[in-house]
Write an enzyme that holds these catalytic residues in place. Structure first.
Site, PDB file in Angstrom:
ATOM      1  N   SER A  84       0.456  -1.512   0.192  1.00  0.00           N
ATOM      2  CA  SER A  84       0.242  -0.325  -0.110  1.00  0.00           C
ATOM      3  C   SER A  84       1.089   0.902  -0.051  1.00  0.00           C
ATOM      4  O   SER A  84       2.142   1.181   0.617  1.00  0.00           O
ATOM      5  CB  SER A  84      -1.248   0.387   0.794  1.00  0.00           C
ATOM      6  OG  SER A  84      -1.124   1.173   1.674  1.00  0.00           O
ATOM      7  N   TYR A 134      -1.940  -1.239  11.112  1.00  0.00           N
ATOM      8  CA  TYR A 134      -2.318  -1.959   9.775  1.00  0.00           C
ATOM      9  C   TYR A 134      -1.321  -1.527   8.839  1.00  0.00           C
ATOM     10  O   TYR A 134      -0.703  -2.013   7.906  1.00  0.00           O
ATOM     11  CB  TYR A 134      -3.768  -0.845   9.067  1.00  0.00           C
ATOM     12  CG  TYR A 134      -3.623  -1.449   7.564  1.00  0.00           C
ATOM     13  CD1 TYR A 134      -3.806  -3.026   6.404  1.00  0.00           C
ATOM     14  CD2 TYR A 134      -3.318  -0.454   6.489  1.00  0.00           C
ATOM     15  CE1 TYR A 134      -3.863  -3.133   5.346  1.00  0.00           C
ATOM     16  CE2 TYR A 134      -3.910  -0.466   4.772  1.00  0.00           C
ATOM     17  CZ  TYR A 134      -3.558  -1.539   4.835  1.00  0.00           C
ATOM     18  OH  TYR A 134      -4.014  -1.857   3.067  1.00  0.00           O
ATOM     19  N   LYS A 163       1.880  -3.701   6.644  1.00  0.00           N
ATOM     20  CA  LYS A 163       2.225  -4.042   5.205  1.00  0.00           C
ATOM     21  C   LYS A 163       3.985  -3.573   5.117  1.00  0.00           C
ATOM     22  O   LYS A 163       4.600  -4.086   3.731  1.00  0.00           O
ATOM     23  CB  LYS A 163       1.588  -2.503   4.835  1.00  0.00           C
ATOM     24  CG  LYS A 163       0.345  -2.695   4.475  1.00  0.00           C
ATOM     25  CD  LYS A 163       0.053  -4.180   3.138  1.00  0.00           C
ATOM     26  CE  LYS A 163      -1.324  -4.259   3.109  1.00  0.00           C
ATOM     27  NZ  LYS A 163      -1.601  -6.392   2.937  1.00  0.00           N
TER      28      LYS A 163
HETATM   29  P1  NAD Z   1     -10.749  -7.576   1.394  1.00  0.00           P
HETATM   30  O1  NAD Z   1     -11.090  -7.042   2.393  1.00  0.00           O
HETATM   31  O2  NAD Z   1     -12.480  -6.715  -0.007  1.00  0.00           O
HETATM   32  O3  NAD Z   1     -10.057  -8.301   0.835  1.00  0.00           O
HETATM   33  C1  NAD Z   1      -9.367  -9.276   0.992  1.00  0.00           C
HETATM   34  C2  NAD Z   1      -9.909 -11.007   1.682  1.00  0.00           C
HETATM   35  O4  NAD Z   1      -8.636 -11.676   2.083  1.00  0.00           O
HETATM   36  C3  NAD Z   1     -10.797 -10.932   1.896  1.00  0.00           C
HETATM   37  O5  NAD Z   1     -11.686 -11.620   0.914  1.00  0.00           O
HETATM   38  C4  NAD Z   1     -10.903 -11.523   3.368  1.00  0.00           C
HETATM   39  O6  NAD Z   1     -12.103 -12.735   3.537  1.00  0.00           O
HETATM   40  C5  NAD Z   1      -9.794 -12.531   2.666  1.00  0.00           C
HETATM   41  N1  NAD Z   1      -9.143 -13.011   4.086  1.00  0.00           N
HETATM   42  C6  NAD Z   1      -8.462 -12.410   5.594  1.00  0.00           C
HETATM   43  N2  NAD Z   1      -7.747 -13.080   6.254  1.00  0.00           N
HETATM   44  C7  NAD Z   1      -7.523 -13.790   6.105  1.00  0.00           C
HETATM   45  C8  NAD Z   1      -7.532 -15.238   5.906  1.00  0.00           C
HETATM   46  N3  NAD Z   1      -6.655 -15.327   7.053  1.00  0.00           N
HETATM   47  N4  NAD Z   1      -7.230 -16.253   5.358  1.00  0.00           N
HETATM   48  C9  NAD Z   1      -7.565 -16.189   4.005  1.00  0.00           C
HETATM   49  N5  NAD Z   1      -8.196 -15.382   3.477  1.00  0.00           N
HETATM   50  C10 NAD Z   1      -8.081 -13.683   4.725  1.00  0.00           C
HETATM   51  O7  NAD Z   1      -9.509  -6.008   0.904  1.00  0.00           O
HETATM   52  P2  NAD Z   1      -9.147  -5.794  -0.887  1.00  0.00           P
HETATM   53  O8  NAD Z   1      -9.825  -4.264  -1.012  1.00  0.00           O
HETATM   54  O9  NAD Z   1      -9.470  -6.215  -1.694  1.00  0.00           O
HETATM   55  O10 NAD Z   1      -7.608  -5.802  -0.306  1.00  0.00           O
HETATM   56  C11 NAD Z   1      -6.964  -6.640  -1.053  1.00  0.00           C
HETATM   57  C12 NAD Z   1      -5.700  -6.674  -0.242  1.00  0.00           C
HETATM   58  O11 NAD Z   1      -5.070  -5.346  -0.737  1.00  0.00           O
HETATM   59  C13 NAD Z   1      -5.276  -6.749   1.455  1.00  0.00           C
HETATM   60  O12 NAD Z   1      -3.730  -7.189   1.370  1.00  0.00           O
HETATM   61  C14 NAD Z   1      -5.476  -4.960   1.381  1.00  0.00           C
HETATM   62  O13 NAD Z   1      -4.860  -5.178   2.289  1.00  0.00           O
HETATM   63  C15 NAD Z   1      -4.402  -4.320   0.546  1.00  0.00           C
HETATM   64  N6  NAD Z   1      -5.068  -2.844  -0.419  1.00  0.00           N
HETATM   65  C16 NAD Z   1      -5.857  -2.763  -0.230  1.00  0.00           C
HETATM   66  C17 NAD Z   1      -6.188  -1.082  -0.133  1.00  0.00           C
HETATM   67  C18 NAD Z   1      -7.813  -0.461  -0.516  1.00  0.00           C
HETATM   68  O14 NAD Z   1      -7.829   0.661   0.066  1.00  0.00           O
HETATM   69  N7  NAD Z   1      -9.097  -1.970  -0.581  1.00  0.00           N
HETATM   70  C19 NAD Z   1      -5.274  -0.604  -0.773  1.00  0.00           C
HETATM   71  C20 NAD Z   1      -3.688  -0.949  -0.266  1.00  0.00           C
HETATM   72  C21 NAD Z   1      -3.420  -1.970  -0.318  1.00  0.00           C
HETATM   73  N1  UFG Z   2     -12.663  11.441   2.722  1.00  0.00           N
HETATM   74  C1  UFG Z   2     -13.768  12.256   3.314  1.00  0.00           C
HETATM   75  N2  UFG Z   2     -14.894  11.459   3.588  1.00  0.00           N
HETATM   76  C2  UFG Z   2     -15.017  10.500   4.019  1.00  0.00           C
HETATM   77  C3  UFG Z   2     -13.986   9.489   4.200  1.00  0.00           C
HETATM   78  C4  UFG Z   2     -13.044  10.442   2.797  1.00  0.00           C
HETATM   79  O1  UFG Z   2     -13.674  13.715   3.192  1.00  0.00           O
HETATM   80  O2  UFG Z   2     -16.498   9.961   4.213  1.00  0.00           O
HETATM   81  C5  UFG Z   2     -10.862  12.050   2.464  1.00  0.00           C
HETATM   82  C6  UFG Z   2      -9.875  11.798   3.219  1.00  0.00           C
HETATM   83  O3  UFG Z   2      -9.889  12.805   4.083  1.00  0.00           O
HETATM   84  C7  UFG Z   2      -8.898  12.257   1.912  1.00  0.00           C
HETATM   85  C8  UFG Z   2     -10.135  11.352   1.042  1.00  0.00           C
HETATM   86  O4  UFG Z   2     -11.228  11.455   1.205  1.00  0.00           O
HETATM   87  O5  UFG Z   2      -8.846  13.240   1.524  1.00  0.00           O
HETATM   88  C9  UFG Z   2      -9.549   9.656   1.151  1.00  0.00           C
HETATM   89  O6  UFG Z   2      -9.873   8.846   1.724  1.00  0.00           O
HETATM   90  P1  UFG Z   2      -9.601   7.176   1.712  1.00  0.00           P
HETATM   91  O7  UFG Z   2     -10.674   6.826   3.351  1.00  0.00           O
HETATM   92  O8  UFG Z   2     -10.536   6.882   1.029  1.00  0.00           O
HETATM   93  O9  UFG Z   2      -9.000   6.982   1.247  1.00  0.00           O
HETATM   94  P2  UFG Z   2      -6.860   7.662   2.232  1.00  0.00           P
HETATM   95  O10 UFG Z   2      -6.053   7.872   1.100  1.00  0.00           O
HETATM   96  O11 UFG Z   2      -7.151   7.869   3.605  1.00  0.00           O
HETATM   97  O12 UFG Z   2      -6.726   5.685   2.499  1.00  0.00           O
HETATM   98  C10 UFG Z   2      -6.528   4.336   1.494  1.00  0.00           C
HETATM   99  C11 UFG Z   2      -6.808   3.006   2.420  1.00  0.00           C
HETATM  100  C12 UFG Z   2      -5.830   2.434   3.460  1.00  0.00           C
HETATM  101  C13 UFG Z   2      -4.816   3.032   2.228  1.00  0.00           C
HETATM  102  C14 UFG Z   2      -4.143   4.373   1.479  1.00  0.00           C
HETATM  103  C15 UFG Z   2      -2.732   4.227   0.776  1.00  0.00           C
HETATM  104  O13 UFG Z   2      -7.967   3.514   3.551  1.00  0.00           O
HETATM  105  O14 UFG Z   2      -5.577   1.704   3.667  1.00  0.00           O
HETATM  106  O15 UFG Z   2      -5.399   4.576   0.591  1.00  0.00           O
HETATM  107  O16 UFG Z   2      -3.148   2.784   0.051  1.00  0.00           O
HETATM  108  F1  UFG Z   2      -3.304   2.880   3.413  1.00  0.00           F
END
Ligand code: NAD
Ligand code: UFG
Length: 337
Positions: A124, A149, A153
């Site tokens: 991330s 969290y 990572k």
């Molecule tokens: P998500 O929660 O939709 O998907 C994660 C999946 O992993 C889920 O289906 C959950 O059931 C499964 N899971 C969790 N723990 C597990 C375990 N111990 N064993 C087996 N399965 C397990 O999340 P996502 O948004 O698809 O994110 C996928 C990956 O990308 C995550 O590692 C997340 O941290 C990373 N990531 C997501 C974002 C974002 O904004 N969505 C940003 C940066 C990184």
């Molecule tokens: N925001 C609002 N109102 C809301 C939610 C968000 O104004 O209800 C604003 C936040 O302040 C920020 C922007 O929208 O300025 C984006 O916020 P998000 O929560 O959607 O995303 P972030 O960039 O804060 O964080 C996300 C994931 C993190 C990850 C990060 C970088 O939640 O897990 O992107 O990948 F680490």
């Protein structure tokens, strides 16, 4: 030859399953359904017109993982499984370290037992922490993270780099995602948050459909063009395609390599709200409230390395992201059910 996708039932995983099959890969999927619904994979099968093996399994369960490796020849693992809620990680740090860090160590141990030493890992932009200027480059320092969290990572990245130093057969691609939003253009799969969404786009779409009265905009006094936070939103299908390119790369190269997956463009909260309203013809009422603790003003990528090395660029724009999110939300107002 098959690619194991952990967490493949989740938001990014389900889209990646589809793109991997479109690219001709055979996949094996596992998930413990902690944060996902089996219906997502039924829809992936229908969209792909293809079946694939699925295992309900936890990445911390070494014997469960061995069972998968006993039944399939796995060439590489795309590792999505993990917990991802920043606020929850502050309340439950041990669960996050156990699941994300402990689970990844167990997974790597079992992979090595079976001679599978290629991993594509979901990292991330959060690992860049507070101190680096945007556009963020892969070479910038990491680790100044502000919550458990983010620390999982960062620590996993370091563990996987150590693994590559210890054994030159390992190939690890660390993908630093920026802000994934959007949904498959069919509207059949998308993001399905539990409870009140933490992230901007799911909140916006729930306001648009009338589930929540208004969006709280967290601060309009940042040092940005309109005062609201600027992020690098990336369409989840572009992100999924990035995993196809990363898998191609991991199959040909050893060692640890880091790539940003973003568009390189910054979008403010109000830009996103206005684009969503315009593209979809629906109002998104909002109120400006105080800043959210831990937020930074601006975070966007320099995606040049992914372009040059992986031959990947994000193709979809903010209008596509808003349109596809709305299609998913309006066709599935209560998620997968
Ligand atoms: P998500 O929660 O939709 O998907 C994660 C999946 O992993 C889920 O289906 C959950 O059931 C499964 N899971 C969790 N723990 C597990 C375990 N111990 N064993 C087996 N399965 C397990 O999340 P996502 O948004 O698809 O994110 C996928 C990956 O990308 C995550 O590692 C997340 O941290 C990373 N990531 C997501 C974002 C974002 O904004 N969505 C940003 C940066 C990184
Ligand atoms: N925001 C609002 N109102 C809301 C939610 C968000 O104004 O209800 C604003 C936040 O302040 C920020 C922007 O929208 O300025 C984006 O916020 P998000 O929560 O959607 O995303 P972030 O960039 O804060 O964080 C996300 C994931 C993190 C990850 C990060 C970088 O939640 O897990 O992107 O990948 F680490």
């Amino acid at each position: 030859m098959a690619i194991l996708i952990t967490g493949g039932c989740g938001f990014i995983g389900s889209h990646t399953c589809l793109e991997m099959m479109s690219a001709g890969y055979d996949i094996v999927v596992m998930d413990n359904y902690y944060n996902s619904d089996p219906i997502a994979l039924e829809r992936v099968r229908a969209l792909a017109g293809r079946d694939f093996p699925f295992y309900e399994c936890d990445i911390r369960d070494a014997d469960g993982l061995r069972n998968i490796f006993e039944h399939h020849t796995i060439d590489a693992v795309i590792h999505f499984a993990g917990l991802k809620a920043v606020g929850e990680s502050v309340q439950k740090p041990l669960e996050y370290y156990d699941n994300n860090v402990g689970g990844t160590v167990t997974l790597c141990e079992v992979m090595a037992e079976y001679g599978c030493k290629r991993m594509i890992f979901s990292s991330s932009a959060t690992v860049y922490g507070m101190g680096n200027p945007s556009p963020l480059l892969e070479t910038y320092p990491t680790g100044a993270v502000t919550n458990p969290y983010g620390r999982t990572k960062y620590v996993i990245e370091e563990i996987l780099k150590d693994l590559c130093v210890s054994d030159p057969e390992w190939s690890v691609v660390l993908l630093r995602y920026f802000n994934p939003i959007g949904a498959h253009e069919s509207g059949q799969i998308g993001e399905n948050p539990n409870g009140i969404p933490n992230n901007l786009m799911p909140y916006v779409s729930q306001v648009a459909i009338g589930k929540r009265p208004f969006l709280s905009v967290f601060g309009d006094d940042y040092d940005t063009p309109d005062g609201t936070g600027v992020r690098d939103y990336i369409h989840v299908v572009d992100l999924a395609k990035g995993h196809v390119k990363a898998t191609d790369y991991a199959l040909e190269n050893a060692g640890a390599e880091v790539f940003n997956l973003g568009t390189g463009k910054g979008t403010s909260v109000l830009d996103l709200v206005k684009t969503f309203e315009k593209v979809n013809g629906v109002p998104v009422p909002y109120k400006v409230v105080a800043r959210r603790a831990g937020d930074i003003a601006t975070c966007y990528s320099d995606p040049t390395k992914a372009k040059e090395v992986l031959h990947w660029v994000a193709e979809k724009d903010l209008e596509d992201m808003c349109r596809d999110t709305w299609k998913w939300q309006s066709q599935n107002p209560d998620g997968f059910c």
